[in-house]
Design a protein around this motif. Structure first.
Motif, PDB file in Angstrom:
ATOM      1  N   LEU A  71       0.813  -1.213   0.000  1.00 19.62           N
ATOM      2  CA  LEU A  71       0.000   0.000   0.000  1.00 19.62           C
ATOM      3  C   LEU A  71       0.849   1.267   0.000  1.00 19.62           C
ATOM      4  N   SER A  72       1.921   1.255   0.779  1.00 22.28           N
ATOM      5  CA  SER A  72       2.683   2.490   0.965  1.00 22.28           C
ATOM      6  C   SER A  72       3.674   2.748  -0.151  1.00 22.28           C
ATOM      7  N   ARG A  73       4.368   1.681  -0.584  1.00 24.94           N
ATOM      8  CA  ARG A  73       5.411   1.872  -1.592  1.00 24.94           C
ATOM      9  C   ARG A  73       5.058   1.236  -2.931  1.00 24.94           C
ATOM     10  N   ARG A  74       3.833   0.677  -3.016  1.00 24.65           N
ATOM     11  CA  ARG A  74       3.386   0.032  -4.249  1.00 24.65           C
ATOM     12  C   ARG A  74       4.357  -1.072  -4.671  1.00 24.65           C
ATOM     13  N   GLU A  75       4.819  -1.851  -3.671  1.00 19.21           N
ATOM     14  CA  GLU A  75       5.753  -2.943  -3.982  1.00 19.21           C
ATOM     15  C   GLU A  75       4.973  -4.142  -4.501  1.00 19.21           C
ATOM     16  N   GLY A  76       5.443  -4.734  -5.603  1.00 21.22           N
ATOM     17  CA  GLY A  76       4.806  -5.918  -6.143  1.00 21.22           C
ATOM     18  C   GLY A  76       3.419  -5.611  -6.681  1.00 21.22           C
ATOM     19  N   ALA A  77       2.636  -6.682  -6.833  1.00 16.00           N
ATOM     20  CA  ALA A  77       1.267  -6.522  -7.343  1.00 16.00           C
ATOM     21  C   ALA A  77       0.390  -5.843  -6.300  1.00 16.00           C
ATOM     22  N   ALA A  78      -0.632  -5.161  -6.759  1.00 17.89           N
ATOM     23  CA  ALA A  78      -1.541  -4.468  -5.854  1.00 17.89           C
ATOM     24  C   ALA A  78      -2.387  -5.469  -5.092  1.00 17.89           C
ATOM     25  N   LEU A  79      -2.930  -5.022  -3.972  1.00 14.30           N
ATOM     26  CA  LEU A  79      -3.865  -5.849  -3.233  1.00 14.30           C
ATOM     27  C   LEU A  79      -5.133  -6.031  -4.055  1.00 14.30           C
ATOM     28  N   PRO A  80      -5.860  -7.137  -3.849  1.00 13.66           N
ATOM     29  CA  PRO A  80      -7.074  -7.368  -4.656  1.00 13.66           C
ATOM     30  C   PRO A  80      -8.122  -6.290  -4.423  1.00 13.66           C
ATOM     31  N   GLU A  81      -8.872  -5.986  -5.465  1.00 15.19           N
ATOM     32  CA  GLU A  81      -9.917  -4.972  -5.378  1.00 15.19           C
ATOM     33  C   GLU A  81     -11.119  -5.450  -4.579  1.00 15.19           C
ATOM     34  N   ARG A  82     -11.352  -6.745  -4.574  1.00 12.00           N
ATOM     35  CA  ARG A  82     -12.470  -7.314  -3.819  1.00 12.00           C
ATOM     36  C   ARG A  82     -12.017  -8.608  -3.165  1.00 12.00           C
ATOM     37  N   LEU A  83     -12.703  -8.981  -2.094  1.00 13.78           N
ATOM     38  CA  LEU A  83     -12.303 -10.151  -1.328  1.00 13.78           C
ATOM     39  C   LEU A  83     -13.210 -11.354  -1.562  1.00 13.78           C
ATOM     40  N   ASP A  84     -14.470 -11.142  -1.863  1.00 13.14           N
ATOM     41  CA  ASP A  84     -15.345 -12.270  -2.095  1.00 13.14           C
ATOM     42  C   ASP A  84     -15.419 -12.559  -3.594  1.00 13.14           C
ATOM     43  N   PRO A  85     -15.610 -13.828  -3.990  1.00  9.20           N
ATOM     44  CA  PRO A  85     -15.869 -14.981  -3.126  1.00  9.20           C
ATOM     45  C   PRO A  85     -14.604 -15.741  -2.738  1.00  9.20           C
ATOM     46  N   GLU A  86     -13.445 -15.320  -3.237  1.00 10.26           N
ATOM     47  CA  GLU A  86     -12.216 -16.064  -2.995  1.00 10.26           C
ATOM     48  C   GLU A  86     -11.888 -16.142  -1.511  1.00 10.26           C
ATOM     49  N   ALA A  87     -11.941 -15.002  -0.802  1.00  9.63           N
ATOM     50  CA  ALA A  87     -11.595 -15.009   0.616  1.00  9.63           C
ATOM     51  C   ALA A  87     -12.568 -15.856   1.421  1.00  9.63           C
ATOM     52  N   LEU A  88     -13.843 -15.823   1.071  1.00  9.04           N
ATOM     53  CA  LEU A  88     -14.832 -16.627   1.786  1.00  9.04           C
ATOM     54  C   LEU A  88     -14.605 -18.111   1.554  1.00  9.04           C
ATOM     55  N   ARG A  89     -14.163 -18.467   0.351  1.00  6.41           N
ATOM     56  CA  ARG A  89     -13.828 -19.869   0.087  1.00  6.41           C
ATOM     57  C   ARG A  89     -12.704 -20.324   1.002  1.00  6.41           C
ATOM     58  N   VAL A  90     -11.694 -19.479   1.183  1.00  5.63           N
ATOM     59  CA  VAL A  90     -10.564 -19.832   2.047  1.00  5.63           C
ATOM     60  C   VAL A  90     -10.996 -19.867   3.512  1.00  5.63           C
ATOM     61  N   LEU A  91     -11.852 -18.930   3.918  1.00  2.00           N
ATOM     62  CA  LEU A  91     -12.327 -18.923   5.304  1.00  2.00           C
ATOM     63  C   LEU A  91     -13.105 -20.191   5.623  1.00  2.00           C
ATOM     64  N   ARG A  92     -13.887 -20.688   4.670  1.00  2.00           N
ATOM     65  CA  ARG A  92     -14.613 -21.943   4.907  1.00  2.00           C
ATOM     66  C   ARG A  92     -13.637 -23.080   5.157  1.00  2.00           C
ATOM     67  N   ARG A  93     -12.534 -23.094   4.416  1.00  2.00           N
ATOM     68  CA  ARG A  93     -11.530 -24.135   4.613  1.00  2.00           C
ATOM     69  C   ARG A  93     -10.815 -23.976   5.953  1.00  2.00           C
ATOM     70  N   LEU A  94     -10.528 -22.732   6.323  1.00  2.00           N
ATOM     71  CA  LEU A  94      -9.829 -22.497   7.588  1.00  2.00           C
ATOM     72  C   LEU A  94     -10.711 -22.782   8.801  1.00  2.00           C
ATOM     73  N   SER A  95     -12.026 -22.761   8.617  1.00  2.00           N
ATOM     74  CA  SER A  95     -12.928 -23.045   9.729  1.00  2.00           C
ATOM     75  C   SER A  95     -13.016 -24.536  10.033  1.00  2.00           C
ATOM     76  N   GLU A  96     -12.446 -25.372   9.185  1.00  2.00           N
ATOM     77  CA  GLU A  96     -12.443 -26.804   9.436  1.00  2.00           C
ATOM     78  C   GLU A  96     -11.468 -27.139  10.569  1.00  2.00           C
ATOM     79  N   PRO A  97     -11.769 -28.146  11.370  1.00  2.00           N
ATOM     80  CA  PRO A  97     -10.891 -28.498  12.489  1.00  2.00           C
ATOM     81  C   PRO A  97      -9.478 -28.845  12.019  1.00  2.00           C
ATOM     82  N   GLY A  98      -8.489 -28.251  12.671  1.00  2.00           N
ATOM     83  CA  GLY A  98      -7.100 -28.558  12.373  1.00  2.00           C
ATOM     84  C   GLY A  98      -6.540 -27.875  11.148  1.00  2.00           C
ATOM     85  N   ALA A  99      -7.255 -26.911  10.561  1.00  2.00           N
ATOM     86  CA  ALA A  99      -6.797 -26.257   9.336  1.00  2.00           C
ATOM     87  C   ALA A  99      -5.975 -25.020   9.668  1.00  2.00           C
TER      88      ALA A  99
END
Length: 335
Positions: A71-99
């Motif tokens: 964000l500050s120095r524009r290093e590398g690729a920019a952060l994603p413009e939106r988080l869903d549905p990709e982030a929600l897919r990952v959160l569902r996986r992380l909510s599994e026991p032991g993930a």
């Protein structure tokens, strides 16, 4: 400095960025004073000061620090413009026991792995490092172990975001529902909201004390589910996956020659279900992808009670053979 100047400073920042992160970047990089930020935000200066101090303390987190550098120095690729549905897919996986989410310094990808009952690990999701950094900024994941490979777990805020996405909307239509025809109290589900049927079966033992599902069979089911979820990320609306159920598993997606991303995942899913054939493809899609309980699947398929787990194990055995023949043992990284 007024609101127009402040908006110019914030130009290029994603809309989902938390207010504390915006204030931190505007203060440390653009040189805006705490009083200026507080005046525009309509809050006390001490509130902004606490936000900035907290963000400075969070820079010990590798993902948070990398995201702030983007964000500050524009290093590398920019952060994603939106988080869903990709982030929600990952959160569902992380909510599994032991993930946990594992990410190595300098790598462009992060992975979600889950420990099995036998002590081994199965990979359940792959995502870009930029997406993992964005999830850390949102405080949806927190670092649990640092080192060459850092490990992250889902936080309470992450579970709350997942619950908000899964909760049905409340509006006037619900308020006007009649009381006299209230549905019967639902039965307690056999599986928890974050647990797939194959995970529950993997904990069971057969008559000889061996796991009912081996780690290799669980991994095959997880790969099918991962392709199913990845295939939803291309923005297509109304994808009719029921065409792969009994009597309709033959054939794939014509004209879809993608070699990576959602198109490739859709092609892999179609090929796997076509190889399983009617019946086996049906139970695999229902239990591995839709996370439908075995009791429900047995009733819909017209099978006898407690026969679904046997059919599901046979489907996973054939699915594992399909992946070994087409992708090789272990297969390439998904995503």
């Amino acid at each position: 400095m007024g609101k127009h100047e402040l908006c110019a400073v914030a130009a290029g920042m994603p809309d989902w960025l938390p207010t504390a992160v915006r204030h931190y970047v505007q203060h440390t990089e653009a040189g805006l004073t705490i009083r200026q930020l507080a005046r525009v935000a309509g809050c006390h200066a001490s509130t902004v000061m606490r936000q900035i101090r907290r963000m400075e303390a969070r820079r010990d987190d590798p993902l948070v620090d990398a995201a702030l550098r983007r964000l500050s120095r524009r290093e590398g690729a920019a952060l994603p413009e939106r988080l869903d549905p990709e982030a929600l897919r990952v959160l569902r996986r992380l909510s599994e026991p032991g993930a946990v989410l594992a990410v190595a310094d300098g790598m462009q990808k992060a992975v979600v792995v889950r420990e099995t009952g036998a002590g081994t690990q199965v990979r359940t999701a792959v995502l870009d490092a930029a997406m993992a950094q964005a999830m850390a900024l949102k405080d949806w994941i927190a670092c649990r172990k640092t080192g060459r490979v850092a490990q992250y777990a889902i936080t309470g805020a992450g579970r709350a975001a997942l619950a908000r996405q899964a909760a049905p909307p409340v509006g006037m239509a619900e308020a006007a529902a009649p009381f006299e025809d209230a549905p019967a109290r639902p039965r307690t589900p056999r599986y928890g909201p974050a647990e797939a049927p194959i995970q529950a079966l993997a904990r069971r033992r057969d008559g000889q004390g061996r796991p009912f599902l081996s780690d290799a069979l669980v991994a095959a089911g997880e790969r099918l589910r991962e392709d199913f979820e990845l295939a939803q990320l291309d923005g297509r609306q109304g994808q009719d996956w029921s065409r792969f159920l009994t009597g309709g598993v033959a054939g794939g997606w014509p004209g879809d020659g993608a070699v990576s991303g959602p198109g490739a995942a859709r092609a892999r899913l179609a090929a796997a279900l076509a190889d399983l054939g009617p019946g086996l493809g049906d139970v695999a899609l229902r239990c591995c992808c839709y996370l439908e309980g075995l009791e429900t699947a047995e009733k819909r398929m017209g099978w006898s009670a407690r026969s679904g787990k046997i059919v599901l194990r046979i489907a996973l055995q054939r699915l594992r053979r399909h992946y070994d023949e087409t992708l090789g043992p272990g297969g390439p990284l998904i995503g």
